[in-house]
Enzyme design. Structure first.
Site, PDB file in Angstrom:
ATOM      1  N   GLU A  43      -2.302  -5.729  -2.791  1.00 45.60           N
ATOM      2  CA  GLU A  43      -1.223  -4.777  -2.346  1.00 45.60           C
ATOM      3  C   GLU A  43      -0.155  -5.707  -1.739  1.00 45.60           C
ATOM      4  OE1 GLU A  43      -4.027  -1.221  -0.580  1.00 45.60           O
ATOM      5  OE2 GLU A  43      -3.769  -3.036   0.701  1.00 45.60           O
TER       6      GLU A  43
ATOM      7  N   ASP B 258       0.730  -1.085  -0.079  1.00 48.29           N
ATOM      8  CA  ASP B 258       0.134   0.045   0.028  1.00 48.29           C
ATOM      9  C   ASP B 258       0.804   1.450   0.054  1.00 48.29           C
ATOM     10  OD1 ASP B 258      -2.614   1.659   0.518  1.00 48.29           O
ATOM     11  OD2 ASP B 258      -1.652   1.952   2.292  1.00 48.29           O
TER      12      ASP B 258
END
Length: 150
Positions: free
Chosen positions: A122, A54
C-alpha cells in the site's frame, strides 16, 4: 532531517515489477522502510504512505467498476481483493520483501508478517501515486497488472 536508505536494487525492482521509474528516491525509501530508520517527524515509518495507497487503490478500483454498470456487490468484491491477506500474497509473489528495509537487518531475514507486507505494498502504491503527480490511471494499470482488479 531524516536518514533514508534503500536496499540495493530497490529502484530497479520497482521498475521491473511495477513498470514505474521513481523521480523521488526519498518517497521510494519512505515506502520501503518498515524499520523506523527513515522516521518521519510524525514518528511513523511507511504508514502514512500506506494510508494514501489504501485510499487511492480503493478509488482506482471504484472508478474501474462504476462504468461497468455492475451491481454494487461487484465493487465490494473488487475492494475485498485488497484485503491485507491478499495484498500480502501479491507482495510476496513479486518479491517485495527483498527490497524492504527491516529493523535489525542482517544476513538472515526474518519472515515478514501479513500486515507488514500489505502495508508495504500500500505504501508503495501511495508513493507511486504521489511521485507520478497523482496519476490515478497509472495506479489502475498497476492494480490490474498485479491482479488486484478482476
Amino acid at each position: 532531517m531524516t536518514m533514508q536508505r534503500l536496499q540495493p536494487g530497490a529502484h530497479a525492482f520497482v521498475l521491473d515489477k511495477l513498470s514505474y521509474d521513481f523521480k523521488s528516491l526519498g518517497l521510494l525509501a519512505e515506502a520501503l522502510d518498515t524499520s523506523g530508520i527513515s522516521m518521519m517527524p510524525s514518528g511513523e515509518t511507511n504508514h502514512r504512505l500506506a494510508l494514501v495507497g489504501d485510499k487511492v487503490a480503493a478509488l482506482a478500483v471504484s472508478l474501474l467498476w462504476y462504468p461497468t454498470g455492475r451491481p454494487r456487490v461487484h465493487a465490494a468484491d473488487a475492494l475485498a481483493a485488497q484485503s491485507n491477506p491478499n495484498l500480502a500474497r501479491v507482495a510476496n509473489a513479486i518479491g517485495l520483501a527483498n527490497v524492504l528495509v527491516l529493523q535489525g537487518m542482517g544476513p538472515v531475514r526474518a519472515a515478514q508478517s501479513t500486515r507488514m507486507m500489505a502495508t508495504a505494498l500500500e505504501a508503495l502504491l501511495g508513493a507511486i501515486y504521489l511521485d507520478s503527480g497523482n496519476n490515478l490511471v497509472l495506479i489502475q494499470s498497476i492494480l490490474t497488472d498485479l491482479g488486484l482488479w478482476p
